[in-house]
Design a protein around this motif. Sequence first.
Motif, PDB file in Angstrom:
ATOM      1  N   VAL A 121       1.007   3.732   0.684  1.00  0.00           N
ATOM      2  CA  VAL A 121       2.437   4.024   0.864  1.00  0.00           C
ATOM      3  C   VAL A 121       3.050   2.865   1.656  1.00  0.00           C
ATOM      4  O   VAL A 121       2.423   2.325   2.566  1.00  0.00           O
ATOM      5  CB  VAL A 121       2.631   5.367   1.611  1.00  0.00           C
ATOM      6  CG1 VAL A 121       4.116   5.719   1.705  1.00  0.00           C
ATOM      7  CG2 VAL A 121       1.867   6.483   0.908  1.00  0.00           C
ATOM      8  N   ARG A 165      -2.008   0.095  -6.634  1.00  0.00           N
ATOM      9  CA  ARG A 165      -2.922   1.019  -7.310  1.00  0.00           C
ATOM     10  C   ARG A 165      -2.857   0.823  -8.814  1.00  0.00           C
ATOM     11  O   ARG A 165      -3.805   1.085  -9.537  1.00  0.00           O
ATOM     12  CB  ARG A 165      -2.472   2.438  -6.956  1.00  0.00           C
ATOM     13  CG  ARG A 165      -3.554   3.457  -6.908  1.00  0.00           C
ATOM     14  CD  ARG A 165      -3.054   4.626  -6.059  1.00  0.00           C
ATOM     15  NE  ARG A 165      -2.836   5.808  -6.872  1.00  0.00           N
ATOM     16  CZ  ARG A 165      -2.202   6.901  -6.424  1.00  0.00           C
ATOM     17  NH1 ARG A 165      -1.704   6.940  -5.210  1.00  0.00           N
ATOM     18  NH2 ARG A 165      -2.070   7.941  -7.196  1.00  0.00           N
ATOM     19  N   ILE A 207      -0.418  12.443  -1.435  1.00  0.00           N
ATOM     20  CA  ILE A 207      -0.203  11.027  -1.783  1.00  0.00           C
ATOM     21  C   ILE A 207      -0.907  10.715  -3.101  1.00  0.00           C
ATOM     22  O   ILE A 207      -0.367  10.028  -3.965  1.00  0.00           O
ATOM     23  CB  ILE A 207      -0.702  10.108  -0.652  1.00  0.00           C
ATOM     24  CG1 ILE A 207       0.165  10.280   0.596  1.00  0.00           C
ATOM     25  CG2 ILE A 207      -0.699   8.642  -1.096  1.00  0.00           C
ATOM     26  CD1 ILE A 207      -0.406   9.630   1.851  1.00  0.00           C
ATOM     27  N   ALA A 208      -2.106  11.248  -3.255  1.00  0.00           N
ATOM     28  CA  ALA A 208      -2.875  10.957  -4.474  1.00  0.00           C
ATOM     29  C   ALA A 208      -2.139  11.470  -5.712  1.00  0.00           C
ATOM     30  O   ALA A 208      -2.239  10.879  -6.788  1.00  0.00           O
ATOM     31  CB  ALA A 208      -4.265  11.588  -4.379  1.00  0.00           C
ATOM     32  N   GLY A 209      -1.394  12.567  -5.559  1.00  0.00           N
ATOM     33  CA  GLY A 209      -0.699  13.135  -6.717  1.00  0.00           C
ATOM     34  C   GLY A 209       0.733  12.657  -6.865  1.00  0.00           C
ATOM     35  O   GLY A 209       1.397  13.001  -7.841  1.00  0.00           O
ATOM     36  N   ALA A 210       1.226  11.851  -5.904  1.00  0.00           N
ATOM     37  CA  ALA A 210       2.644  11.484  -5.905  1.00  0.00           C
ATOM     38  C   ALA A 210       2.939  10.414  -6.949  1.00  0.00           C
ATOM     39  O   ALA A 210       2.064   9.641  -7.347  1.00  0.00           O
ATOM     40  CB  ALA A 210       3.051  10.992  -4.517  1.00  0.00           C
ATOM     41  N   ARG A 241       5.212   6.944 -12.771  1.00  0.00           N
ATOM     42  CA  ARG A 241       4.011   6.161 -12.499  1.00  0.00           C
ATOM     43  C   ARG A 241       3.484   6.538 -11.121  1.00  0.00           C
ATOM     44  O   ARG A 241       4.246   6.913 -10.241  1.00  0.00           O
ATOM     45  CB  ARG A 241       4.313   4.658 -12.575  1.00  0.00           C
ATOM     46  CG  ARG A 241       4.414   4.136 -14.012  1.00  0.00           C
ATOM     47  CD  ARG A 241       3.138   4.340 -14.795  1.00  0.00           C
ATOM     48  NE  ARG A 241       3.228   3.969 -16.200  1.00  0.00           N
ATOM     49  CZ  ARG A 241       3.569   4.782 -17.196  1.00  0.00           C
ATOM     50  NH1 ARG A 241       3.907   6.034 -16.935  1.00  0.00           N
ATOM     51  NH2 ARG A 241       3.597   4.369 -18.438  1.00  0.00           N
ATOM     52  N   PRO A 242       2.167   6.447 -10.915  1.00  0.00           N
ATOM     53  CA  PRO A 242       1.600   6.871  -9.636  1.00  0.00           C
ATOM     54  C   PRO A 242       2.166   6.077  -8.455  1.00  0.00           C
ATOM     55  O   PRO A 242       2.417   4.875  -8.584  1.00  0.00           O
ATOM     56  CB  PRO A 242       0.096   6.610  -9.779  1.00  0.00           C
ATOM     57  CG  PRO A 242      -0.139   6.176 -11.165  1.00  0.00           C
ATOM     58  CD  PRO A 242       1.153   5.944 -11.848  1.00  0.00           C
ATOM     59  N   LEU A 243       2.351   6.762  -7.347  1.00  0.00           N
ATOM     60  CA  LEU A 243       2.729   6.081  -6.114  1.00  0.00           C
ATOM     61  C   LEU A 243       1.674   5.003  -5.850  1.00  0.00           C
ATOM     62  O   LEU A 243       0.487   5.251  -5.989  1.00  0.00           O
ATOM     63  CB  LEU A 243       2.760   7.081  -4.952  1.00  0.00           C
ATOM     64  CG  LEU A 243       3.292   6.546  -3.636  1.00  0.00           C
ATOM     65  CD1 LEU A 243       4.804   6.393  -3.711  1.00  0.00           C
ATOM     66  CD2 LEU A 243       2.923   7.466  -2.489  1.00  0.00           C
ATOM     67  N   GLY A 244       2.117   3.832  -5.477  1.00  0.00           N
ATOM     68  CA  GLY A 244       1.177   2.724  -5.321  1.00  0.00           C
ATOM     69  C   GLY A 244       1.299   1.725  -6.456  1.00  0.00           C
ATOM     70  O   GLY A 244       0.720   0.654  -6.414  1.00  0.00           O
ATOM     71  N   ARG A 248       8.454  -2.686  -4.237  1.00  0.00           N
ATOM     72  CA  ARG A 248       7.546  -2.441  -5.369  1.00  0.00           C
ATOM     73  C   ARG A 248       8.008  -3.145  -6.638  1.00  0.00           C
ATOM     74  O   ARG A 248       7.395  -2.976  -7.689  1.00  0.00           O
ATOM     75  CB  ARG A 248       7.451  -0.939  -5.654  1.00  0.00           C
ATOM     76  CG  ARG A 248       6.790  -0.128  -4.554  1.00  0.00           C
ATOM     77  CD  ARG A 248       6.277   1.206  -5.071  1.00  0.00           C
ATOM     78  NE  ARG A 248       5.679   1.992  -4.019  1.00  0.00           N
ATOM     79  CZ  ARG A 248       4.424   1.806  -3.561  1.00  0.00           C
ATOM     80  NH1 ARG A 248       3.661   0.870  -4.097  1.00  0.00           N
ATOM     81  NH2 ARG A 248       3.945   2.551  -2.586  1.00  0.00           N
TER      82      ARG A 248
END
Lengths: 170, 323
Positions: free
Chosen positions: A101, B117, A71-74, B190-193, B221
């Motif tokens: 998410v 995020r 998740i951190a890299g997604a 772009r980063p998830l979040g 989003r």
Amino acid sequence: MGAEHTSVPRWGTERPAPDPSARALLLVGFGARGCAITTAWAADVPAGRAVEVLAADDADEAVLAVLTARIAGARVGWRLMLAGPEADVLAARAVALRAGVLDAEIRCAVTSTERKRVYCPHCRTTTATTAPVAGETPCDGCGRRLHVYAHVSRRAGAYLGFMADAEEVA
Amino acid sequence: MTATLPARTAARTGVLVLAVAAVADDVPGIRTLTLRRSEGGPLPAYPAGSHLVMDCGDRRNAYSLTGDGSPAEEYRVSVLLCPDGDGGSAFVHRLAVGDVVTASRPRSAFAPVSTARHHLLVAGGIGITPMLSHARAAVRWKRSFELLYGHRPGAGAHLDELRDLCGDRLAAYGSTPEMLAAVRAALADRPLGTHVYVCGPAPLIAFVEETAAELGWPAERVHAERFSAADLDPGEPFTARLARSGTRVPVPSGTSLLSALEEAGVAVPNLCRQGVCGECRVPVRSGRPLHRDLYLSEAERAAGDAVMCCVSRSVDDELELDL
């Protein structure tokens, strides 16, 4: 509590399909039946998408740590699909939701609802049980008799328990 | 609530009486007003992206507040003169220091998502105003953000203060193709979040929504702030039946449901009267609403149990309202 408003998930009888708008997917299967579903999902993902499949016996710390790292890299466009027993799916979904998410980015297929994780608000321990909703289970942490309440925390991925005889005179 | 009250009274509580403290025309056609309470004192705080509904002569227009939202004695709005508009912007451009205007308290319909995020802000033209508020709040609260700003060459409102505020988090474009390419590149990686927020001309909003969907962004989003509903046709006549009183109110073609209700003596709280603000929502008991607003979500539209009566009408000959 009216059944209409319970937070206990109703998983539905139809298995979800991979989101066609996904650009990358992580499929996590728990147990043999869950892994059979992720294999079928992988075959259904349209060509050109990055797909990673994880297989695990249950939602232990190791697989949840891998999930957290993915998740951190997604990037936005990523989707998570979870298949297996409810207790494992809820635990993995909780990790994903806490990491930001969205529900719209998670699809779940639940193969059984027998096992539950029950959170004890008295001592904050989570206990694994096969007790039904409205049944009772002893708390692994404090030994209290917990009533398994018809409430599931999305954030904790667990049912809420509470002291079954709290109102009774000792 | 009595039938003799003018219909707008219900929405008039909490009106702010504001004096124009300063007027600045830094960019041709765009006027920035600084507003203070006539009697002085602090003004209500607001979430970033909020707007005021200002009385502009016989019009009421929504204008974005450009501050970070923390309590202050001043509000600022920037208004583009629309010579072909309905007169709201022309009213603002006639204001001078010392004039008094009335406005609603700040209304939040475009707030930053607290769990995001990263915030990707996209502004076109005068659509920069809510984004300036978002950027200021993001700086104040140390949120991760970037701002893509497309403007006419030489007509970038607030460009200097944005450069100071955002540093390298601002990318400004004087050409539309470059702007759209930058938006697409950002949406692609772009980063998830991340949440994306867009305000500007309708084609820019459509480009962001379509490109985001194509690149796998869930609608949750993607956040858009529109200036106003598109010009609407007069619509077919229908009848509104008020379930509680049994009254039947005819709504002719060219008359809004809201106006018809007001003429029948039914007070419905309302503000923008153009399908944006969400104030005039009324519950529907039966009949299919013809949704023409920009406020209700797809799910709310599909449920069919509420209608924004300022612009929306009825598919069926009769619409039963829970009034």
